[in-house]
Scaffold this active site. Structure first.
Site, short mmCIF file in Angstrom:
data_model
loop_
_atom_site.label_atom_id
_atom_site.label_comp_id
_atom_site.label_asym_id
_atom_site.label_seq_id
_atom_site.Cartn_x
_atom_site.Cartn_y
_atom_site.Cartn_z
N PRO A 184 0.77 -1.22 -0.03
CG PRO A 184 0.24 -0.84 2.25
CD PRO A 184 0.98 -1.75 1.29
N GLY A 185 0.41 2.31 -0.68
CA GLY A 185 1.10 3.45 -0.72
C GLY A 185 0.04 4.62 -0.25
NE ARG A 186 -3.94 6.60 -4.94
CZ ARG A 186 -3.57 7.61 -5.95
NH1 ARG A 186 -3.77 8.82 -5.65
NH2 ARG A 186 -2.80 7.14 -6.90
CB CYS A 224 4.07 30.04 -18.45
SG CYS A 224 4.94 31.27 -17.64
CD GLU A 225 2.65 23.48 -19.02
OE1 GLU A 225 1.69 22.54 -19.30
OE2 GLU A 225 3.89 23.09 -19.16
CE1 TYR A 238 2.45 7.09 -6.28
CE2 TYR A 238 0.24 7.08 -4.94
CZ TYR A 238 1.34 6.23 -5.64
OH TYR A 238 1.52 5.03 -5.44
C1 LIG Z 1 2.59 2.37 -7.39
C2 LIG Z 1 2.67 0.97 -6.84
C3 LIG Z 1 2.07 0.45 -5.60
C4 LIG Z 1 1.27 1.41 -4.64
O1 LIG Z 1 0.03 1.99 -5.11
P1 LIG Z 1 -0.87 2.71 -4.30
O2 LIG Z 1 -2.15 2.81 -5.02
O3 LIG Z 1 0.00 3.90 -3.76
O4 LIG Z 1 -1.20 1.83 -3.14
C5 LIG Z 1 2.28 -0.87 -5.31
N1 LIG Z 1 3.05 -1.61 -5.87
C6 LIG Z 1 3.51 -1.40 -7.08
C7 LIG Z 1 4.11 -2.35 -8.11
C8 LIG Z 1 3.63 0.00 -7.78
O5 LIG Z 1 3.91 0.25 -8.75
#
Ligand SMILES: *Cc1c(COP(=O)(O)O)cnc(C)c1O
Length: 437
Positions: free
Chosen positions: A276-278, A346-347, A375
């Site tokens: 998990p990231g987001r 400038c966009e 992100y």
């Molecule tokens: C970007 C990515 C994640 C994380 O995705 P989220 O939507 O931020 O949870 C996990 N695994 C891989 C391989 C990714 O490229």
């Protein structure tokens, strides 16, 4: 739930007033909340109680080493997609045996560094990459612990730029080729295959694509085992979506996501890895920006702020709509006006929000762009020769700068004039020669 709340009329991150941070550090500045990061990790991790998961935080969401370390201290590993991210995870103190290396284009140097560091697993995304990894491992006298990332050909129903699990996407090996690739990998001297990996996209608002993808993983695991391969590890990727403020329906919770995991793959006796990231970092950050001008255009009112698309690219790149709130709490009786919040670049794409209702703002006021912890800073650039944005982390009643604002001197110092453009170098074509033709 997050820890960005108004107290005594001022937006706070935990116990720190955001305007105090802006006064000390300047703007634009990202502000992260430790308690929010910890809470999100806790919710995700405890949803998976009972299946002994390894939660590898996807560093690309926010690669600041203070963010990685905050999560690592709670037991998180790291999912990295470049040599730089791997070094960041190691610098943040993530043990190598909790690091997974993903990504469609790892270089041989990155592979060698990963093998030397002794990381847990390298997720391989193509046959040529598998061959390269084997060669690199053999040259180091090792076997690379690897998993095959399969492309399950499932539509994640998310933004086209962050969907990764369709057969037309560049990611993974088509699932129908898994048997052949496993057979091939067994014959490669430098590869020790552990299992399968998937990641079907980001900001998924629906559990159904996860369910379908996990079913596919389950079927493949059964089939590969029947062919004599041992499958010990399943890496289920990341992708769980989060609310940005304009969501049509409620997003699935980590509990509901975990339920799908339990119904599909939990009984396969594999070690389960999550990336998990987001969902960990998104709500844990805001981007604080100061209003430069309010411009009444012919048809619209523009609130011009000192943050821009180089600091937060998501609105420009994905059409994302982040909620924007004033740092000084508006009183309940003030009316709202509909404005566009735009940056100085400038966009025309440098727009954070079109047609957003805000209480009246004036030059000098501070705004907070919410849900910017993932992100956000990670994608910042110095486009328009704007120095890289600063980052601050709050923990209770303490805060610290965790990335200094870049400087213009630093940007210029990396550039060099070639000898032929030196002051005393003769011009190759003179102005006179051009004028005489
Ligand atoms: C970007 C990515 C994640 C994380 O995705 P989220 O939507 O931020 O949870 C996990 N695994 C891989 C391989 C990714 O490229």
């Amino acid at each position: 739930m997050d820890h960005f709340l108004y107290r005594d009329g001022r937006l706070h991150a935990e116990a720190i007033a955001i305007d105090d941070i802006a006064d000390h550090v300047g703007t634009p500045v990202y502000v992260y909340s430790t308690a929010t990061l910890e809470r999100h990790y806790g919710v995700f991790r405890s949803a998976l109680d009972g299946i002994d998961p390894l939660v590898c935080y996807a560093v690309k969401a926010n690669g600041n080493i203070a963010v990685i370390r905050t999560l690592a201290r709670l037991g998180a590993g790291a999912d990295v997609v470049s040599g730089g991210e791997m070094r960041s995870a190691l610098a943040a103190g993530v043990p190598p045996d909790r690091i997974v290396f993903s990504g469609v284009g790892k270089s041989r140097d990155e592979m060698a560094e990963a093998l030397r560091a002794g990381i847990l697993q390298i997720n391989v995304e193509s046959e040529p990459e598998l061959e390269a990894l084997s060669e690199v491992a053999v040259s180091l006298g090792r076997q690379a612990p690897a998993a095959i990332r399969i492309n399950p050909d499932i539509d994640a129903h998310t933004h086209a730029k962050i969907t990764t699990g369709r057969s037309e996407n560049k990611f993974g090996i088509e699932w129908t080729a898994a048997t052949a690739v496993f057979a091939k990998a067994t014959a490669l001297p430098g590869i020790s295959l552990r299992g399968l990996a998937i990641h079907i996209g980001s900001q998924l608002a629906d559990l159904e694509p996860f369910r379908q993808a996990f079913h596919r993983v389950r079927d493949l695991t059964t089939m590969l085992r029947a062919n004599g391969h041992s499958i010990d590890t399943l890496d289920l990727g990341g992708g769980l979506g989060i609310p940005y403020g304009d969501d049509a329906s409620p997003l699935p919770s980590p509990m509901q996501y975990a339920e799908v995991v339990k119904q599909t793959v939990a009984d396969l006796e594999c070690r389960l890895i999550f990336e998990p990231g987001r969902v960990l970092a998104g709500n844990a950050g805001v981007l604080v920006t100061r209003v430069l001008y309010v411009k009444n255009g012919a048809t619209r009112t523009f609130v011009i702020v000192d943050a821009a698309m180089n600091d937060l690219l998501r609105p420009t790149l994905y059409g994302a709509r982040h909620a924007i709130v004033p740092v000084r709490e508006p009183d309940a009786t003030t009316g709202h006006t509909v404005v566009d919040v735009v940056g100085p670049i400038c966009e025309s794409g440098d727009t954070f929000a079109g047609d957003i209702a805000l209480p009246p703002v004036k030059a000098g006021d501070l705004l907070a762009i919410r849900t910017a912890g993932a992100y956000g800073a990670a994608m910042a650039s110095s486009y328009n020769v704007r120095p890289l944005v600063a980052e601050v982390m709050v923990n209770g009643n303490a805060f610290a700068v965790i990335r200094e604002r870049g400087t213009i001197d630093e940007l210029l110092a990396r550039q060099h004039l070639p000898a032929w453009l030196a002051d005393d170098a003769p011009p190759r074509i003179t102005k006179d020669a051009i004028l005489s033709t």
